[in-house]
Design an enzyme around this catalytic site. Structure first.
Site, PDB file in Angstrom:
ATOM      1  N   GLN A 120       0.820  -1.195   0.000  1.00 52.85           N
ATOM      2  CA  GLN A 120       0.000   0.000   0.000  1.00 52.85           C
ATOM      3  C   GLN A 120       0.862   1.256   0.000  1.00 52.85           C
ATOM      4  O   GLN A 120       1.916   1.287   0.628  1.00 52.85           O
ATOM      5  CB  GLN A 120      -0.893   0.001   1.250  1.00 52.85           C
ATOM      6  CG  GLN A 120      -2.366   0.029   0.924  1.00 52.85           C
ATOM      7  CD  GLN A 120      -3.222  -0.138   2.156  1.00 52.85           C
ATOM      8  OE1 GLN A 120      -3.151  -1.152   2.835  1.00 52.85           O
ATOM      9  NE2 GLN A 120      -4.036   0.848   2.441  1.00 52.85           N
ATOM     10  N   SER A 169       4.990  -5.614   3.117  1.00 47.66           N
ATOM     11  CA  SER A 169       3.644  -5.683   3.698  1.00 47.66           C
ATOM     12  C   SER A 169       2.715  -6.490   2.807  1.00 47.66           C
ATOM     13  O   SER A 169       2.952  -7.677   2.570  1.00 47.66           O
ATOM     14  CB  SER A 169       3.123  -4.272   3.961  1.00 47.66           C
ATOM     15  OG  SER A 169       1.906  -4.297   4.660  1.00 47.66           O
ATOM     16  N   HIS A 200       0.521  -2.243  10.873  1.00 48.88           N
ATOM     17  CA  HIS A 200       1.675  -2.866  11.519  1.00 48.88           C
ATOM     18  C   HIS A 200       1.910  -2.400  12.952  1.00 48.88           C
ATOM     19  O   HIS A 200       2.903  -2.780  13.565  1.00 48.88           O
ATOM     20  CB  HIS A 200       2.940  -2.682  10.672  1.00 48.88           C
ATOM     21  CG  HIS A 200       2.798  -3.238   9.294  1.00 48.88           C
ATOM     22  ND1 HIS A 200       2.712  -4.585   9.054  1.00 48.88           N
ATOM     23  CD2 HIS A 200       2.663  -2.625   8.089  1.00 48.88           C
ATOM     24  CE1 HIS A 200       2.547  -4.777   7.764  1.00 48.88           C
ATOM     25  NE2 HIS A 200       2.508  -3.609   7.156  1.00 48.88           N
ATOM     26  N   GLN A 235       2.378 -10.499  10.660  1.00 46.04           N
ATOM     27  CA  GLN A 235       2.770  -9.341   9.855  1.00 46.04           C
ATOM     28  C   GLN A 235       1.845  -8.144  10.058  1.00 46.04           C
ATOM     29  O   GLN A 235       2.285  -7.000  10.061  1.00 46.04           O
ATOM     30  CB  GLN A 235       2.780  -9.766   8.381  1.00 46.04           C
ATOM     31  CG  GLN A 235       3.197  -8.694   7.416  1.00 46.04           C
ATOM     32  CD  GLN A 235       2.442  -8.813   6.104  1.00 46.04           C
ATOM     33  OE1 GLN A 235       1.218  -8.754   6.075  1.00 46.04           O
ATOM     34  NE2 GLN A 235       3.172  -8.985   5.018  1.00 46.04           N
TER      35      GLN A 235
END
Length: 335
Positions: free
Chosen positions: A10, A90, A211, A260
């Site tokens: 992203q 990510s 995160h 994650q």
């Protein structure tokens, strides 16, 4: 010498992305596959918006997955080979796993759409935030976050209030760290970072504090879905950006994807882990050049090459570089 492909996450999305390649069959077909699963026209959203809808996490994630796989399929169609290793930033880890044959594309579309939705539901829109801190080392960024979190007070029971949560979440490159948490705490950390000498501290246009520990409820919900999802062993080396280590066991991969969501992205360590495996060419497969810029900042040496696949010319240049690298590798084996 060998080469790797890396996939962005992203933040690399934009209206009109891949428009120059729209005539290529793998591009439109890949988005059509995703649209059938999502129940809306993903290509139309990517090309025409509205922009705020594209940037909504549950839409951005399948859009970036489809873009990465569309380019990967085009790479194969143009004669590109399988890399020695794959990884992603990510969300890009899901794309990397599809590339490596560990996860079906259709399954991944459903997974990342769900991932985006539970991430957004974990923290109401407007209450979480992220910011990029430039020009401070990792320790100083952590210091700014501690000061900002302490300034936010605590909720009952000694647990940090949402407004007091802020922490480093993306270790992207030397002097570039992204922080995330409650909006008020992130804003305080931005000011603290400036006071510690940051060259720039910029609030990011995102809808969730990715995160950070605020994503733990989303991680648990995603974990339950991952447990019911079929993974196979990757056909090439898959390095996770959670721990910068290679992983091949499907059970390990499920657990890493769960962790994650609420764990930092260790991109610096991941790129250096690739280079330690004698990888001298790193190709970014996805819209934009965000990772390519980061990779050059992490390791800039005459023997390292970085490419970003964006259009026909960049694909041809990367293909030539990968073939050259493969020829050098083959010659080395013969001597």
């Amino acid at each position: 010498m060998s080469w790797a492909i890396v996939f962005p996450g992203q933040g690399s999305e934009s209206l009109g992305m891949l428009a120059s390649l729209a005539a290529e069959e793998p591009v439109r077909a890949t988005f059509a596959e995703a649209s059938d699963i999502l129940g809306y026209d993903l290509w139309a959203l990517v090309q025409a918006g509205p922009e705020e809808r594209l940037h909504a996490t549950e839409n951005t994630q399948p859009a970036m997955l489809a873009a990465g796989i569309a380019l990967w399929r085009l790479w194969l169609r143009r004669g590109g080979g399988m890399p020695a290793a794959v990884t992603g930033h990510s969300l890009g880890e899901f794309t990397a796993l599809v590339c490596a044959g560990a996860l079906e594309f259709a399954t991944a579309v459903d997974l990342v759409h769900f991932r985006g939705r539970v991430m957004q539901e974990a923290v109401p829109v407007g209450t979480g935030a992220m910011a990029a801190i430039l020009g401070l080392d990792d320790a100083r960024v952590a210091e700014a976050c501690r000061a900002a979190a302490e300034g936010g007070g605590q909720a009952k029971g000694g647990v940090a209030a949402e407004g007091g949560v802020v922490e480093p979440v993306n270790f992207n490159a030397p002097g570039q760290v992204v922080i995330a948490g409650g909006r008020a705490a992130v804003e305080r950390a931005v000011e603290a970072a400036k006071g510690l000498g940051a060259k720039r501290a910029i609030m990011l246009s995102v809808s969730v504090p990715s995160h950070s520990r605020l994503m733990q409820p989303a991680a648990e919900r995603l974990g339950a879905k991952l447990d019911a999802t079929t993974f196979t062993a990757p056909r090439t080396v898959y390095v996770s950006a959670v721990d910068a280590q290679p992983h091949a066991d499907p059970a390990d991969i499920r657990e890493l994807l769960r962790r994650q969501v609420a764990s930092p992205v260790r991109w610096q360590d991941t790129v250096r882990a690739l280079i330690a495996r004698e990888i001298h060419l790193i190709i970014e497969c996805g819209p934009g050049k965000v990772l390519t810029g980061l990779n050059r900042r992490i390791e800039r040496r005459p023997d390292l090459q970085y490419f970003a696949l964006e259009d026909a010319d960049s694909i041809e240049a990367a293909l030539a570089a990968s073939r050259s690298t493969a020829s050098v590798q083959a010659a080395g084996r013969e001597t």
